[in-house]
Design an enzyme around this catalytic site. Structure first.
Site, PDB file in Angstrom:
ATOM      1  N   ASP A 116      -0.741  30.035 -18.674  1.00  0.00           N
ATOM      2  CA  ASP A 116      -0.015  28.481 -18.705  1.00  0.00           C
ATOM      3  C   ASP A 116      -0.130  28.051 -20.189  1.00  0.00           C
ATOM      4  O   ASP A 116      -0.754  27.531 -20.527  1.00  0.00           O
ATOM      5  CB  ASP A 116      -0.533  27.478 -18.434  1.00  0.00           C
TER       6      ASP A 116
ATOM      7  N   ARG B 108      21.810  34.081  -5.677  1.00  0.00           N
ATOM      8  CA  ARG B 108      19.945  33.429  -6.174  1.00  0.00           C
ATOM      9  C   ARG B 108      19.843  34.914  -6.421  1.00  0.00           C
ATOM     10  O   ARG B 108      18.824  34.796  -7.147  1.00  0.00           O
ATOM     11  CB  ARG B 108      19.452  33.900  -4.042  1.00  0.00           C
TER      12      ARG B 108
ATOM     13  N   TYR C 229      -4.418  22.720 -14.612  1.00  0.00           N
ATOM     14  CA  TYR C 229      -3.628  21.581 -14.212  1.00  0.00           C
ATOM     15  C   TYR C 229      -4.049  21.465 -12.093  1.00  0.00           C
ATOM     16  O   TYR C 229      -4.153  22.943 -11.515  1.00  0.00           O
ATOM     17  CB  TYR C 229      -2.553  22.227 -14.223  1.00  0.00           C
TER      18      TYR C 229
ATOM     19  N   LYS D 129       7.996  19.795 -18.494  1.00  0.00           N
ATOM     20  CA  LYS D 129       7.303  19.417 -20.284  1.00  0.00           C
ATOM     21  C   LYS D 129       8.516  19.433 -21.249  1.00  0.00           C
ATOM     22  O   LYS D 129       9.466  18.812 -21.309  1.00  0.00           O
ATOM     23  CB  LYS D 129       5.769  19.600 -19.886  1.00  0.00           C
TER      24      LYS D 129
END
Ligand code: PLP
Length: 384
Positions: free
Chosen positions: A174, A49, A102, A199
């Site tokens: 973004d 992690r 978004y 994406k």
């Protein structure tokens, strides 16, 4: 190092460092790492992690693409956004955001972050005077998306960053729609870049992931602490998939743009189309800004059919190559009706206010043969 594509292929893949000279970075699935002695328990990799060799290699590659010093990889774009907000803001802080964000980002802001006392004001950031007027004593951050979804509005990253820095605001961009191949916000003055790796960076519609890129040591230190403390990390296998995807980002983006520009022109000249939104068209109201701050215009476009919802429905249902689906940025072409799909949760009044009409259709133009895509669209028009 070198040019964009050379970096995309070689950074994070270092055969000389590998035990067997692997040309491709291996997938390190181990969750924990054994030490030779107690003197070493704090050194190197300890627990996956906190840090994992495969994720590290991806983070190096992603940093190189945005000309950033650091990158951090997350299990989704929204996990990346959450980590930015949680690590850099506190109760009482205020964020100014582009009003055409978004949908998932708006939901995170309004329904999660506001519960923790962080305030948001949505502003049309195309208007610098409006932005300036919205800055308050408690403002700490400005959140930009450019181009926006689905109307392809642009925000001037350089001008906003200059004004924001005069007021001590952190500038977040973004950069999902443009991808680092076409737009590099840190170079234009932004402090932090965030991506939905799902994406264009992944590019094959087979991994959900997110990333943050940053060059400032202090901002990086805070976000890296929270990446481990909160734990929304990208898995080793997903990290490897993104590394594989990113190597072809440049050639994919060139082809996305080649197809998108020609489809935009085809639609603009079609008698059954009212309006086309694509920053690469001369008719786009911010085409000059696009030319200034982007190296290309990407593969996303939207258009309004003459008529309403019924026409939009008939059009998309007649297509065979364009899949009727949400999401974007993969090699395959996708098409959707924002009013019924991605933006259905926004009340109709509000949708119309920002300019999302019922007949608006959003297209993620893939990298198939252009002739086949246009022939497919002809089927849509014939069905009207
Ligand atoms: C998809 C998307 C996100 C959210 O990313 P996920 O990977 O789905 O969590 C954020 N911003 C933009 C512009 C997006 O398209």
């Amino acid at each position: 190092m070198k040019g964009f594509t050379t970096k995309a292929i070689h950074v994070g893949e270092e055969p000389k460092r590998m035990q067997y000279g692997d040309v491709v970075s291996p997938i390190h699935l181990s969750t924990t790492f054994a030490k030779e002695s107690l003197d070493e328990v704090e050194s190197g990799y300890v627990y996956s992690r906190s840090a994992n060799p495969t994720r590290d290699n991806l983070e190096k590659k992603l940093a190189a693409l945005e000309n950033a010093k650091y990158a951090l990889a997350f299990s989704s774009g929204l996990a990346a956004e959450t980590t930015i907000l949680l690590s850099l803001l506190k109760k009482g802080d205020h964020v100014i955001a582009f009003d055409d964000l978004y949908g998932g980002t708006k939901r995170l802001f309004n329904r999660v972050m506001e519960r923790f006392g962080i305030g948001f004001t949505y502003v049309d950031l195309r208007d610098l005077a409006l932005f300036k007027k919205s800055i308050m004593e408690s403002s700490r951050m400005v959140w930009i998306e450019t181009p926006t979804n689905p109307l392809m509005k642009l925000a001037d990253i350089k001008a906003i960053s200059e004004l924001a820095h005069e007021h001590g605001l952190i500038v977040v961009v973004d950069n999902t729609f443009a991808s680092p191949y076409f737009q590099q916000p840190l170079t234009l003055g932004a402090d932090i870049v965030v991506h939905s790796v799902t994406k264009y960076l992944g590019g094959h519609s087979d991994v959900v992931g997110g990333a943050v890129m940053v060059s400032d040591d202090e901002l990086h230190e805070k976000m890296r602490f929270h990446q481990n403390a909160v734990g929304a990390i990208l898995s080793p296998f997903d990290s490897w998939l993104v590394m594989r995807g990113v190597k072809t980002l440049a050639v994919r983006m060139e082809r996305h743009q080649y197809n998108a520009l020609r489809i935009a022109e085809y639609l603009e000249n079609h008698p059954l189309v009212d309006k086309v939104y694509y920053p690469g068209l001369e008719s786009h109201p911010q085409h000059d800004l696009a030319k200034r701050q982007m190296k290309g215009y990407g593969g996303m476009l939207s258009f309004e059919l003459k008529g309403g919802l019924e026409e939009a429905r008939k059009f998309v249902e007649a297509l065979e190559i364009f899949a009727l689906a949400e999401s974007l940025g993969g090699v395959e072409s996708l098409i959707e009706i924002p009013a019924l799909m991605t933006h259905a949760s926004v009340p109709r009044e509000e949708r119309l206010k920002v300019g999302i009409k019922d007949s608006l259709i959003r297209v993620s133009v893939g990298i198939e043969d252009l002739e086949d895509l246009i022939e497919d669209m002809e089927k849509g028009f014939k069905n009207l």
